[in-house]
Design a protein around this motif. Structure first.
Motif, PDB file in Angstrom:
ATOM      1  N   ASN A 295      -7.151   1.349  -6.034  1.00 42.73           N
ATOM      2  CA  ASN A 295      -8.602   1.456  -5.896  1.00 42.73           C
ATOM      3  C   ASN A 295      -9.001   2.688  -5.089  1.00 42.73           C
ATOM      4  O   ASN A 295      -9.953   3.403  -5.440  1.00 42.73           O
ATOM      5  CB  ASN A 295      -9.161   0.200  -5.216  1.00 42.73           C
ATOM      6  CG  ASN A 295      -9.149  -1.015  -6.133  1.00 42.73           C
ATOM      7  OD1 ASN A 295      -9.208  -0.877  -7.349  1.00 42.73           O
ATOM      8  ND2 ASN A 295      -9.064  -2.199  -5.550  1.00 42.73           N
ATOM      9  N   ASP A 296      -8.287   2.942  -3.999  1.00 44.22           N
ATOM     10  CA  ASP A 296      -8.602   4.081  -3.124  1.00 44.22           C
ATOM     11  C   ASP A 296      -8.327   5.421  -3.780  1.00 44.22           C
ATOM     12  O   ASP A 296      -8.818   6.461  -3.315  1.00 44.22           O
ATOM     13  CB  ASP A 296      -7.806   3.982  -1.817  1.00 44.22           C
ATOM     14  CG  ASP A 296      -8.272   2.843  -0.927  1.00 44.22           C
ATOM     15  OD1 ASP A 296      -9.362   2.292  -1.205  1.00 44.22           O
ATOM     16  OD2 ASP A 296      -7.549   2.496   0.028  1.00 44.22           O
TER      17      ASP A 296
ATOM     18  N   TYR B 260       0.841  -1.200   0.000  1.00 47.55           N
ATOM     19  CA  TYR B 260       0.000   0.000   0.000  1.00 47.55           C
ATOM     20  C   TYR B 260       0.880   1.255   0.000  1.00 47.55           C
ATOM     21  O   TYR B 260       0.577   2.238  -0.674  1.00 47.55           O
ATOM     22  CB  TYR B 260      -0.927   0.009   1.215  1.00 47.55           C
ATOM     23  CG  TYR B 260      -2.063   0.996   1.095  1.00 47.55           C
ATOM     24  CD1 TYR B 260      -3.291   0.609   0.536  1.00 47.55           C
ATOM     25  CD2 TYR B 260      -1.921   2.316   1.510  1.00 47.55           C
ATOM     26  CE1 TYR B 260      -4.338   1.504   0.415  1.00 47.55           C
ATOM     27  CE2 TYR B 260      -2.957   3.224   1.382  1.00 47.55           C
ATOM     28  CZ  TYR B 260      -4.164   2.816   0.833  1.00 47.55           C
ATOM     29  OH  TYR B 260      -5.192   3.727   0.704  1.00 47.55           O
TER      30      TYR B 260
ATOM     31  N   MET C 121      -9.631 -10.672  -3.684  1.00 49.26           N
ATOM     32  CA  MET C 121      -9.550  -9.239  -3.966  1.00 49.26           C
ATOM     33  C   MET C 121     -10.581  -8.826  -5.016  1.00 49.26           C
ATOM     34  O   MET C 121     -11.044  -9.643  -5.805  1.00 49.26           O
ATOM     35  CB  MET C 121      -8.145  -8.886  -4.459  1.00 49.26           C
ATOM     36  CG  MET C 121      -7.062  -8.998  -3.395  1.00 49.26           C
ATOM     37  SD  MET C 121      -7.306  -7.845  -2.016  1.00 49.26           S
ATOM     38  CE  MET C 121      -7.085  -6.272  -2.852  1.00 49.26           C
TER      39      MET C 121
ATOM     40  N   ASN D 296      -5.118  -2.119  -3.659  1.00 50.23           N
ATOM     41  CA  ASN D 296      -6.036  -1.312  -2.851  1.00 50.23           C
ATOM     42  C   ASN D 296      -5.666   0.166  -2.863  1.00 50.23           C
ATOM     43  O   ASN D 296      -6.551   1.035  -2.790  1.00 50.23           O
ATOM     44  CB  ASN D 296      -6.089  -1.846  -1.418  1.00 50.23           C
ATOM     45  CG  ASN D 296      -7.101  -2.976  -1.276  1.00 50.23           C
ATOM     46  OD1 ASN D 296      -7.841  -3.274  -2.215  1.00 50.23           O
ATOM     47  ND2 ASN D 296      -7.126  -3.614  -0.120  1.00 50.23           N
TER      48      ASN D 296
END
Length: 337
Positions: A260-261, A230, A284, A257
Motif C-alpha cells: 500500500n505504501d 513489512y 486491514m 502495508n
C-alpha cells in the motif's frame, strides 16, 4: 444417541448454533437471546447432555486445575484458542493456570515444571515445535497433555488442528487459477514441523499439480511479525512475484502495508491470502482474504479431549487421537474474484 457419547459438538450441531453459544448458555456467562437459549436448552434435554456430571466425578481427589501453555498471550491466534479452552474448562468446573512461554524451549520446560509443581491435572500445550526435550518432559510428567493448534511430527501427543497442508494447497491452487505463476510462500521458522512438514508441503503440492516449478527464491522464512512482513515486502516486489500465501496475519499485514505504501494495486498487481483469519484480517484495508480456522473450537475441543482423558473415558490408545477440524476460505479484497 448414547448419553455418554453426547458432546458439546452434538448440541451445537443439533441447535444450529456455535460451540461458544452452547457454552454461554450452560455457564450463564453471557447474554443470549431467549429464543436461542430455549432452543439450546431443548436440545440439551433431548440429548441428555449433562457436562456437570463428569465435572463432579473429576473433582474427587484432584486439583481440578489445568495448565495452559501459550507462546504469546498477545497473539490473536493463540488468544482465540485460549478463549475456547477457558469456556469449556468453566463448563467442567476446571480452573485454568495460563502461562506464557515466548515460544522458547527453555522457558517452555520451566513452565511445564512449574505447572507440575502446582499439581495440575493436565496440560494443554500451544507451541511452535515439540522438541526432543519437550517430548521427554511430556513423558515424564505422567499427566495427560493435549496439543492445540500445534503439531507433533512423531504423533506421540494427542492434538487438535486443521489440515494445514491441505489448506495451504487449496489457497495456492486458487491463486494459480487467477493466472499467477510466481507465488511466494511466506512463513515462520521452517525448522518447525507445522511449517516445513505441512504448510510448505501443501504449497509444493499445489505447484506440482499445476505444473509449476518450485523456486526457493519465492520462499521467505521469517519470525512471523508485522515488522518482518513489512521488511520483506520490498524483496517480494523486487522479484516480480504476483501473489503470496502467508502463514500469519500480522506477517501478512506487514506485507500488505508495504504494498500500500508503495502504490502497488491490490489485488490487480498483487494478491495476498493469509492463514488465521483473526481480527487483523478484517481490520486491514483492503480486508485480507484468508483461510478460516475454527480457532475457538480448536481450543474448546482440546479442552474437552483433555477432560475425557483425565476422566478415563478414553483408553490407553488416546495418544492416537489427532483431531482435524474443518477449515474454510474467505475471499475478501486482497484476492481477485
Amino acid at each position: 444417541m448414547n448419553k455418554q457419547n453426547v458432546t458439546i459438538y452434538d448440541v451445537a450441531r443439533e441447535s444450529g448454533v456455535s460451540m461458544a453459544t452452547v457454552s454461554r448458555v450452560v455457564n450463564g456467562t453471557s447474554n443470549v437471546r431467549p429464543s436461542t437459549k430455549k432452543k439450546v436448552m431443548d436440545v440439551i434435554d433431548k440429548l441428555n447432555y449433562r457436562p456437570n456430571e463428569v465435572a463432579r466425578g473429576l473433582a474427587s481427589k484432584r486439583t481440578t486445575t489445568v495448565g495452559v501453555i501459550i507462546p504469546d498471550v498477545t497473539n490473536n491466534y493463540f488468544a482465540s484458542l485460549a478463549r475456547g479452552i477457558d469456556d469449556i474448562a468453566a463448563m467442567y468446573k476446571y480452573n485454568i493456570i495460563l502461562a506464557n512461554s515466548d515460544g522458547k524451549e527453555q522457558k517452555e520446560l520451566k513452565v511445564i515444571n512449574t505447572l507440575l509443581s502446582k499439581q495440575v491435572d493436565g496440560i494443554i500445550f500451544m507451541g511452535n515445535e515439540i522438541t526432543p526435550l519437550i517430548r521427554k518432559s511430556f513423558k515424564n510428567a505422567n499427566i495427560p497433555i493435549v496439543l492445540a493448534g500445534s503439531v507433533d511430527s512423531k504423533k506421540t501427543v494427542p492434538s487438535v488442528n486443521i489440515d494445514y497442508k491441505k489448506a495451504i494447497e487449496n489457497v495456492t491452487c486458487e491463486l494459480i487459477k487467477h493466472n499467477n505463476n510466481k507465488i511466494a510462500f511466506v512463513s515462520g521458522d521452517l525448522r518447525h514441523s507445522i511449517n516445513a512438514d505441512h504448510r510448505l508441503k501443501g504449497y509444493c503440492e499445489a505447484l506440482k499439480k499445476n505444473n509449476l516449478k518450485y523456486n526457493s527464491d519465492y520462499v521467505f522464512e521469517t519470525n512471523e511479525s508485522y515488522k518482518d512482513g513489512y521488511s520483506i515486502g520490498k524483496d517480494i516486489f523486487s522479484k516480480n512475484i504476483e501473489a503470496a500465501v502467508v502463514t500469519d496475519d500480522s506477517l501478512a499485514a506487514g506485507i500488505l502495508n508495504w504494498m500500500n505504501d508503495h502504490n502497488v494495486s491490490i489485488p490487480n498487481q498483487f494478491e495476498i491470502i493469509t492463514s488465521n483469519d483473526t481480527q487483523i484480517a478484517d481490520m486491514m484495508r483492503p480486508k485480507m482474504s484468508s483461510i478460516t480456522q475454527p480457532l475457538y473450537d480448536i481450543g474448546a475441543v482440546a479442552m474437552r479431549l483433555l477432560t475425557k482423558i483425565m476422566n478415563g473415558d478414553i483408553d490407553d490408545d488416546y495418544k492416537e487421537h489427532d483431531i482435524l477440524l474443518q477449515y474454510g476460505v474467505i475471499n475478501r479484497e486482497t484476492t481477485k474474484k
